[in-house]
Design an enzyme around this catalytic site. Structure first.
Site, PDB file in Angstrom:
ATOM      1  N   GLU A  28      51.288  61.043  33.790  1.00  0.00           N
ATOM      2  CA  GLU A  28      50.836  62.411  33.492  1.00  0.00           C
ATOM      3  C   GLU A  28      51.384  63.408  34.519  1.00  0.00           C
ATOM      4  OE1 GLU A  28      47.371  64.005  34.987  1.00  0.00           O
ATOM      5  OE2 GLU A  28      46.468  62.100  35.585  1.00  0.00           O
ATOM      6  N   LYS A 162      36.996  59.313  38.456  1.00  0.00           N
ATOM      7  CA  LYS A 162      36.848  59.942  39.770  1.00  0.00           C
ATOM      8  C   LYS A 162      35.382  59.980  40.176  1.00  0.00           C
ATOM      9  CE  LYS A 162      40.497  63.238  38.729  1.00  0.00           C
ATOM     10  NZ  LYS A 162      40.564  62.820  37.377  1.00  0.00           N
TER      11      LYS A 162
END
Ligand code: PSU
Ligand code: MN
Length: 308
Positions: A28, A162
């Protein structure tokens, strides 16, 4: 390979590999443009590509440049993503409008999965996916990454989600959406900079061949969507959760005070925590993405063996 969309432009090396059924790993660009500061972002983007190439797999970093989905970028294009000010962070909701207008932007996990699928790439590596934010019961802030995993058939290798997020709620939503969450190398779901999250992954598979076969079996059954492979950060590079926690609490409070929401929230939190930690989380982030790229390359090799 299916007929290509008119918006998709594939680099020659990537095209060659795909047409021969050779392994390719997608990467990405939001992590380059919004996730990491310069020059850590360009160093990491190049190191990640090298780690994939070392396994004789072709890396394909994905971004939107002048209205095209570009699959496989040159060095100068990676530099552009790493240095451009205010580059857009594109996800499923605004990707098509950006293409129609001829704009440029970096792609999140969700948008990169859509582009990878359009190019015929099955495996994708990143740092940590987006998920259910803390206080989502008030804000409803849940990353598109989760629903994308349920709909788009790409294996995403990440160090869990995360740890700025609510990880138990993230796992719950993934379960509701029917997304396989597979831990590699340990039982626990990884917490990005930390190995332990206090939450178990529903599945554990250590063999890359079996991970590839699991996705192939899903496709065989006609189950849409991909899988999340949770690869814990190596022990020597981790920042344990109990050390990270106060920085996360501090950064989440700062974001609330400053009214930071939406697309800006994740980059704000990552950046604040990198500062609060004196760069420790940044160093960890750089290493874990590279290790995820290597595991993704191994899975991509196995996936192509299943198809030949
Ligand atoms: N992984 C990283 N750093 C990042 C991201 C992933 O190590 O910056 C990006 C990905 O692009 C992911 C996005 O899709 O953060 C999540 O943003 P949001 O929470 O706004 O959906
Ligand atoms: Mn969000």
């Amino acid at each position: 390979m299916t007929e290509l969309n008119l918006f998709v432009e594939i680099a020659p090396e990537v095209r060659r590999a795909l047409s021969k059924g050779e392994p390719v790993v997608a990467l990405e660009s939001s992590i380059i443009a919004q996730g990491l500061p310069y020059p850590d972002n360009i160093e990491t983007a190049l190191a990640v590509e090298r780690r994939i190439a070392e396994r004789d797999v072709v890396p394909a970093t994905i971004a939107i440049l002048d209205g095209k989905i570009r699959v496989g970028l040159r060095r100068d294009e990676l530099e552009f993503l790493a240095t451009a000010a205010n580059l857009r962070k594109l996800s499923r909701n605004d990707l098509a409008a950006a293409l129609a207008a001829g704009d440029s932007g970096a792609t999140t996990v969700a948008a990169t999965m859509i582009c990878a699928r359009a190019a015929g790439i099955k495996v994708f590596a990143t740092g940590g996916i987006g998920g259910v934010h803390r206080l989502a019961e008030q804000t409803l802030d849940i990353s598109r990454d989760l629903h994308e995993l349920a709909e788009t058939p790409v294996i995403v290798v990440a160090s869990g989600a995360k740890s700025i997020l609510d990880l138990p709620k993230t796992i719950e939503v993934l379960e509701t959406l029917g997304v396989p969450v597979i831990s590699h190398g340990q039982e626990e779901f990884a917490a990005f900079w930390s190995r332990e999250s206090g939450v178990l992954s529903p599945l554990r598979i250590d063999d890359p061949g079996l991970i590839a076969a699991a996705q192939a079996a899903r496709e065989n059954l006609g189950i849409p969507g991909g899988m999340l492979v949770s690869n814990p950060i190596r022990r020597s590079a981790e920042v344990p959760l109990k050390i990270v926690q106060p920085w996360v609490d501090n950064a989440v409070a700062q974001a609330a005070q400053q009214g930071i929401t939406g697309k800006k929230l994740t980059p704000f939190l990552l950046n604040s925590i990198a500062e609060l930690s004196g760069g420790a989380t940044l160093r960890a982030n750089k290493i874990l993405v590279q290790d995820n790229a290597e595991l993704a390359a191994r899975i991509a090799v196995e996936y192509t063996k299943l198809r030949s």
